[in-house]
Every structure is written in structure tokens, then in C-alpha cells.
Design an enzyme around this catalytic site. Structure first.
Site, mmCIF file in Angstrom:
data_model
loop_
_atom_site.group_PDB
_atom_site.id
_atom_site.type_symbol
_atom_site.label_atom_id
_atom_site.label_comp_id
_atom_site.label_asym_id
_atom_site.label_seq_id
_atom_site.Cartn_x
_atom_site.Cartn_y
_atom_site.Cartn_z
ATOM 1 C CG HIS A 56 16.213 -67.798 35.148
ATOM 2 N ND1 HIS A 56 17.814 -68.209 35.029
ATOM 3 C CD2 HIS A 56 16.318 -66.457 34.943
ATOM 4 C CE1 HIS A 56 18.152 -66.868 34.595
ATOM 5 N NE2 HIS A 56 17.383 -65.842 34.294
ATOM 6 C CG ASP A 166 20.226 -63.282 34.577
ATOM 7 O OD1 ASP A 166 19.152 -63.664 34.832
ATOM 8 O OD2 ASP A 166 20.367 -63.105 33.385
ATOM 9 C CD GLU A 195 15.365 -66.749 31.476
ATOM 10 O OE1 GLU A 195 14.648 -65.974 30.962
ATOM 11 O OE2 GLU A 195 16.531 -67.001 31.285
ATOM 12 C CD GLU A 196 19.935 -66.547 31.082
ATOM 13 O OE1 GLU A 196 19.594 -66.126 30.207
ATOM 14 O OE2 GLU A 196 19.977 -65.801 32.149
ATOM 15 C CG HIS A 306 23.360 -62.884 29.599
ATOM 16 N ND1 HIS A 306 22.494 -63.245 28.485
ATOM 17 C CD2 HIS A 306 22.251 -63.000 30.629
ATOM 18 C CE1 HIS A 306 21.190 -63.660 29.034
ATOM 19 N NE2 HIS A 306 21.383 -63.464 30.276
HETATM 20 ZN ZN ZN Z 1 17.472 -63.852 34.039
#
Ligand code: ZN
Length: 335
Positions: A56, A166, A195-196, A306
Site C-alpha cells: 500500500h 509503512d 489501506e490504512e 503509525h
Molecule cells: Zn501497512
């Protein structure tokens, strides 16, 4: 440097244009399609089983949800961000990267009870230096997204600190693999959107490609920090890419996992098992797409997931690339 360039680009979920355009600029000799979900779908071609690699490109961030009379901005988090990591942080808002600070009441003015509780996002604001609403509205619109400051730094014993690792690390690995030739398979790649906020892009990507097998190339959490008990570390930095046997939304294909871990053992590439059944990735929707797609997840251990500053080990990043390269070259053609 590819990983640095990827991490520094903006791409909060649903607002991926900047990162998508950059990734597209790094691809040559492949058919590229931007679909309506915001995914970038890339066909390398080749003859054999169709193998999908997915990473992603979106990142967690903020979205501006209100402008106060005094010029302060209200915001909502996009993706799973703990409000603890926001206070006092700098952010860059919208296409023009307007600079702002997430404000916090001075500790001197807080009561004891206030100091002990977590401040919620609805009680925070972003200060962009505007004196009133009119001035703020000249540079910021409701719905603009905001990212943490772009930075990339190598430090300590082979570690990298950056925002958005990420899953720009997964994107970087796939972009590197796309430069190689893999006889005996048809390689297709998806740089997925959203995605998140609930793995929204990946399903459309899987339905479009209808691959025989899929590997999700991710970043996963590594909690090898105080005061987490060792059995809750989930992954360990520097011990190689992590293989997931189960998470909250996916039960990856055991035979496919074995083919990857065997390739790792035969080529002396370190790997580790992700030691939790929590979290979720694009694999959850890819494995359920079409009539079901055998799917595996390979993920890079990552501290401070995150947050504004994610940390990975350079060796893990290289091992993730080497493992996928050798698997595509030697194992995938005979699946
Ligand atoms: Zn991820």
C-alpha cells in the site's frame, strides 16, 4: 535514494496522487493503470502463473475538519493514530505543504487530573499562524490532508528513521523487483490505495488482476521496547522479514508460506514469525477476492508504527528484497 524519496512524498489515505505519480515515474517498460479506487496497477508481463505483489502506498495522517474564528484548525485522524503521538508535532497541510503545529495547553496550566489523562484529538488544534478564519481559509481548505514532516535519517547500528515507512518500504522493494526479469511467471504489481482506512483499494486490484497467487509486502509492528513483555514484541528488529500465519482478517495460505520460508532457509536469508494474530493488511481482502486467492504476507519489522518517526533495520529491508527476488526466480515458476 529510492526509499528516502518514497518516504518523503505525501499520500494520506484517499489523497494518494503525489505518491502515486512519483511511483509511476519510477516504472519503465511496464503497462500502468490508475484505477478509480486510486490504485496503481502494473503489469510486468511474462508467461506462467500470474503472481501479484501488493504494497500500500497510502500513509496515516490527518484531515482538516474545521476552521475556527481565531484561525486554528480542527482535524480528524486518518488511519489508526494514537492521539498520544500528536501533541506538539509539526504537520504539513495540503498540496502547498502549509506548515502547522499541533497545539497543546502548557503543562503549567493543566490540572493534575488533566496531566494524567490522554488528550483526545477533538481537544487539539493545528496552529498555522493565521490570525483569523479569513486568513486561514486563504491557504487551507476543509478536507485537505496533512502529513508528518518528511525526513529520512540513518542512525545507530544500521537503523533508518523516516515517516511513512509503512508501507513505502514495501513499495520500494516492489519497485526494485520490477527492474528484474523473472522467467516462467507473469508478474503483476499493485500499489494500493486506502489501506490504512480499511484495506479499501486492494480488493479492486485483486479483482482486476485475478492472480493465481498473491504476496502482500508490508510493514508490521515491532514492540521490542520498554515496558513491553518479550512475548508481546510481535517481531524483533534485525531478525529478518516476518511471515504472518494469521491476523485479524487473514489466514494466509500455508503452502505458499512454506514455499517462501523454504527459499529463505536454502539461501541463508533470515526470517521470523509474526508472533500475534492481531492487526490486518490488504491480504484480508485479496485472499477473499474472486474465488479466493492463495495469499502470503511478508512484512518488515517496524518500531513506532503509525507515528511521525518509524524505525526499521536496513538489514531487514535488504533481506525482504533478497527473499522475494530469490523466491520469484527459483520457486514461483514451479508453483
Ligand atoms: Zn501497512
Amino acid at each position: 535514494m529510492l526509499l528516502k524519496d518514497l518516504c518523503e512524498r505525501s499520500g494520506v489515505s484517499g489523497d494518494e496522487k503525489e505518491i502515486r505519480d512519483f511511483i509511476k515515474s519510477q516504472i519503465s517498460g511496464c503497462a500502468c493503470l490508475e484505477d478509480t479506487m486510486g490504485n496503481l496497477l502494473v503489469s510486468k508481463g511474462g508467461k506462467g502463473k500470474r503472481i501479484l505483489l501488493a504494497a500500500h502506498m497510502d500513509e496515516v495522517g490527518l484531515m482538516i475538519s474545521g476552521i475556527e474564528d481565531n484561525g486554528f484548525l480542527r482535524f480528524k485522524t486518518v488511519g489508526g493514530i494514537n492521539s498520544d503521538v500528536l501533541l506538539g508535532k509539526k504537520v504539513y497541510i495540503g498540496k502547498d505543504k502549509v506548515s502547522g503545529i499541533i497545539g497543546v495547553c502548557a503543562v503549567h496550566l493543566q490540572s493534575k487530573a488533566q496531566r494524567e489523562e490522554t488528550i483526545k484529538e477533538e481537544n487539539m488544534y493545528i496552529d498555522i499562524g493565521a490570525l483569523d478564519r479569513e486568513e486561514a481559509e486563504k491557504v487551507v481548505m476543509l478536507g485537505d490532508t496533512a502529513v508528518f514532516p518528511p525526513h529520512y535519517e540513518e542512525f545507530g547500528d544500521g537503523l533508518i528513521d523516516a515517516k511513512a515507512i509503512d508501507d513505502r518500504a514495501g513499495c520500494a522493494v516492489i519497485l526494485r523487483l520490477l527492474k528484474n526479469t523473472y522467467p516462467g511467471i507473469e508478474l503483476v504489481c499493485a500499489f494500493t490505495a486506502q489501506e490504512e482506512v480499511g484495506t479499501r483499494g486492494a480488493q479492486a486490484a485483486a479483482e482486476y488482476f485475478r492472480p493465481d497467487y498473491a504476496v502482500v509486502v508490508e510493514s508490521t509492528f515491532c514492540s521490542d521496547i520498554f515496558p513491553t513483555e518479550p512475548h508481546l514484541h510481535v517481531t524483533t528488529l534485525g531478525k529478518g522479514p516476518a511471515v504472518t500465519f494469521m491476523d485479524r482478517v487473514a489466514t494466509p495460505d500455508r503452502a505458499l508460506i512454506s514455499s517462501i520460508t523454504l527459499a529463505a532457509k536454502e539461501n541463508d536469508i533470515p526470517w521470523q514469525q509474526k508472533r500475534t494474530a492481531g492487526g490486518g493488511t490488504d491480504a484480508g481482502v485479496i485472499m477473499r477476492a474472486v474465488e479466493g486467492i492463495p495469499t502470503a504476507i511478508l512484512a518488515l519489522p517496524c518500531r513506532n508504527l503509525h507515528s511521525p518517526s518509524l524505525v526499521i533495520a536496513k538489514d531487514d529491508y535488504e533481506s525482504l528484497y533478497r527473499l522475494l527476488d530469490v523466491w520469484l526466480r527459483t520457486v514461483a515458476p514451479s508453483l
